[in-house]
Scaffold this motif. Structure first.
Motif, PDB file in Angstrom:
ATOM      1  N   THR A  55      -5.417   5.499  -2.272  1.00  0.00           N
ATOM      2  CA  THR A  55      -5.717   6.403  -3.216  1.00  0.00           C
ATOM      3  C   THR A  55      -7.232   6.517  -3.151  1.00  0.00           C
ATOM      4  OG1 THR A  55      -6.226   4.514  -4.867  1.00  0.00           O
ATOM      5  CG2 THR A  55      -3.958   5.572  -5.077  1.00  0.00           C
ATOM      6  N   LYS A  56      -7.906   5.670  -2.705  1.00  0.00           N
ATOM      7  CA  LYS A  56      -9.498   6.094  -2.512  1.00  0.00           C
ATOM      8  C   LYS A  56      -9.452   6.930  -1.419  1.00  0.00           C
ATOM      9  CE  LYS A  56     -13.651   3.639  -1.508  1.00  0.00           C
ATOM     10  NZ  LYS A  56     -14.476   2.186  -1.127  1.00  0.00           N
ATOM     11  N   ASP A  57      -8.970   6.795  -0.268  1.00  0.00           N
ATOM     12  CA  ASP A  57      -9.044   7.673   1.013  1.00  0.00           C
ATOM     13  C   ASP A  57      -8.848   9.061   0.802  1.00  0.00           C
ATOM     14  OD1 ASP A  57      -9.374   8.181   3.578  1.00  0.00           O
ATOM     15  OD2 ASP A  57      -7.808   7.622   4.327  1.00  0.00           O
ATOM     16  N   TRP A  58      -7.649   9.268  -0.036  1.00  0.00           N
ATOM     17  CA  TRP A  58      -7.177  10.662  -0.331  1.00  0.00           C
ATOM     18  C   TRP A  58      -7.620  11.178  -1.575  1.00  0.00           C
ATOM     19  CZ3 TRP A  58      -1.406   9.980   1.632  1.00  0.00           C
ATOM     20  CH2 TRP A  58      -1.479   9.992   3.049  1.00  0.00           C
ATOM     21  N   GLY A  59      -8.415  10.446  -2.473  1.00  0.00           N
ATOM     22  CA  GLY A  59      -8.894  10.869  -3.785  1.00  0.00           C
ATOM     23  C   GLY A  59      -7.562  11.151  -4.657  1.00  0.00           C
ATOM     24  N   LEU A  60      -6.774  10.138  -4.669  1.00  0.00           N
ATOM     25  CA  LEU A  60      -5.573  10.332  -5.550  1.00  0.00           C
ATOM     26  C   LEU A  60      -5.696   9.582  -6.811  1.00  0.00           C
ATOM     27  CD1 LEU A  60      -2.726   9.859  -2.871  1.00  0.00           C
ATOM     28  CD2 LEU A  60      -3.636  12.025  -3.771  1.00  0.00           C
ATOM     29  N   THR A  61      -4.944   9.492  -7.785  1.00  0.00           N
ATOM     30  CA  THR A  61      -4.910   8.867  -9.055  1.00  0.00           C
ATOM     31  C   THR A  61      -3.741   7.975  -8.850  1.00  0.00           C
ATOM     32  OG1 THR A  61      -3.146  10.330 -10.036  1.00  0.00           O
ATOM     33  CG2 THR A  61      -5.677  10.768 -10.154  1.00  0.00           C
ATOM     34  N   LYS A  62      -3.651   6.960  -9.693  1.00  0.00           N
ATOM     35  CA  LYS A  62      -2.383   5.995  -9.680  1.00  0.00           C
ATOM     36  C   LYS A  62      -1.167   6.640 -10.007  1.00  0.00           C
ATOM     37  CE  LYS A  62      -5.288   1.963 -11.580  1.00  0.00           C
ATOM     38  NZ  LYS A  62      -5.389   0.979 -12.428  1.00  0.00           N
ATOM     39  N   ALA A  63      -1.128   7.886 -10.900  1.00  0.00           N
ATOM     40  CA  ALA A  63      -0.001   8.588 -11.296  1.00  0.00           C
ATOM     41  C   ALA A  63       0.464   9.109  -9.891  1.00  0.00           C
ATOM     42  CB  ALA A  63      -0.444   9.645 -12.251  1.00  0.00           C
TER      43      ALA A  63
END
Length: 411
Positions: free
Chosen positions: A19-27
């Protein structure tokens, strides 16, 4: 089974880095987690029954290669959609291997030790869960999250070669398919004193040569009620297991326990399931499979009730209570798989175990949702644990009924 557990759990430990690498959210990670579960269900329900046509060995080798190659391909994914697709394929491979692995273990185990052997190999799944945590902690800070996929791919690729060379095929499959010389060669490995025969003739009990095993055999005549009740036990147990795995850290954090305690507590459920397997397995073989498992479920209900007192107590008491819950819930989940290997005769064992695991996944999906809804609706953690006593006791009662009804054809 170890690599199955490793691959299933590793993605959970990789999620923060992804999530940090790709800029994702938990959802955004939710569908990726679910993809493997959907793949598992397809593997259990659709692929595992093909062992009747292709044999257990081919399914184990092919499934291992499939989840190894899809995991290896995951090293080069560039977006969530690619990772979701590969996790789905990985789940199919994992779901294809487990039922045949259990069926082969049960078939080649002495009848008096069958439950113990099945439980022993399934412990590998739980150890893989724990190993995934340590591997992720070691690899990700230095080599990045993709390195965990490398480890999760190389090991099964090596294993697939070993399986291809040394894993024996099911004797029941060989005999039903008319491959008498191949079956007799396996018998001679088991007992070298058997004479060499050029044209051996072997008959298997309760298995017509060449007969195709069909799914309806699980729900026909005397098997219908037993199969449905067994599916209910699988679903209820997996609902408890995944519900606790998902929400226990949050519940403990809300009660003020430290992050270190949360990590230890999460391991305690797995350790409890591993420890009790070496007790309940021999008990199932020597004292009776159904009575022993029912006792474990009833005890698990008592341990869940104990948690209402342990919440807020000193850490040592809390960890003991969680360990005991792991014995009942995680240990019960392993033990009911061993029960299925005893319940179904050899010719439908892989299909029976596969469908029980597949139907049980429905409970695994619903469990976290139900507990989450209860907590969001204002239920206290103590009330949630008291409510979980009910499915544990129901599981015990259903297993007890299966054992006493005479519908369980233990073989």
């Amino acid at each position: 089974m170890f690599l199955d557990g490793f691959d299933t759990q590793a993605i959970n430990y990789m999620a923060p880095a992804i999530t940090k690498d790709w800029g994702l959210t938990k959802a955004d990670m939710g569908p990726i987690f679910s993809a493997a579960l959907v793949g598992l269900m397809i593997g259990y329900l659709v692929i595992a029954p093909l062992s009747d046509k292709f044999g257990h060995k081919r399914l184990v080798v092919a499934g291992t290669l499939l989840f190894a190659l899809s995991t290896l391909a995951s090293v080069w994914v560039q977006n969530p959609e690619q990772l979701l697709t590969l996790r789905f394929i990985t789940g199919i491979g994992l779901g294809a291997t487990t039922p045949s692995t259990i069926a082969l273990t049960a078939e080649y185990s002495p009848k008096r030790l069958r439950a113990s052997f099945v439980l022993a190999i399934y412990v590998g799944f739980s150890i893989g869960f724990v190993a995934a945590n340590y591997a992720a902690d070691w690899l990700i800070p230095t080599h990045g999250w993709r390195s965990v996929f490398v480890a999760g791919a190389v090991l099964p690729l090596v294993l697939a070669l070993a399986l291809l060379v040394w894993l024996p095929e099911s004797l029941s499959f060989l005999i039903r398919r008319g491959r008498q010389p191949a079956a007799y060669a396996v018998f001679r490995k088991i007992d070298p004193s058997l004479p060499a025969l050029t044209d051996p003739r072997i008959e298997a009990e309760n298995s017509a040569q060449g007969e195709r095993v069909k799914l309806r055999q699980l729900v026909s005549r005397g098997q219908l009620l037993g199969t449905v009740l067994l599916w209910m036990v699988f679903a209820l147990n997996l609902a408890m297991f995944y519900g606790l795995q998902s929400w226990l850290p949050t519940i403990l954090a809300d009660h003020g326990y430290s992050s270190g305690t949360l990590a230890t507590a999460s391991s305690m459920t797995t350790i409890g399931g591993i420890a009790v397997a070496f007790v309940v397995g021999p008990a199932m073989d020597r004292l009776g499979a159904f009575g022993s498992l029912a006792t474990l479920y009833f005890a698990g209900g008592a341990f869940l009730a104990l948690m209402t007192v342990a919440l807020g107590a000193p850490v040592w008491l809390l960890l003991i209570a969680i360990f005991l819950i792991g014995c009942g819930v995680s240990g019960g989940q392993k033990s009911v798989i061993a029960l299925a290997s005893v319940f179904y005769p050899v010719e439908v064992r892989s299909t029976g175990v596969g469908w029980a695991l597949g139907i049980g996944r429905v409970g695994g999906i619903l469990g976290p949702l139900i507990i989450g809804a209860a907590l969001s609706g204002g239920w206290s953690a103590q009330l949630v644990f008291l409510a979980l006593v009910v499915p544990s006791v129901v599981c015990g009662a259903l297993v007890l009924y299966l054992g006493r009804s005479g519908k369980a054809a233990a073989r």
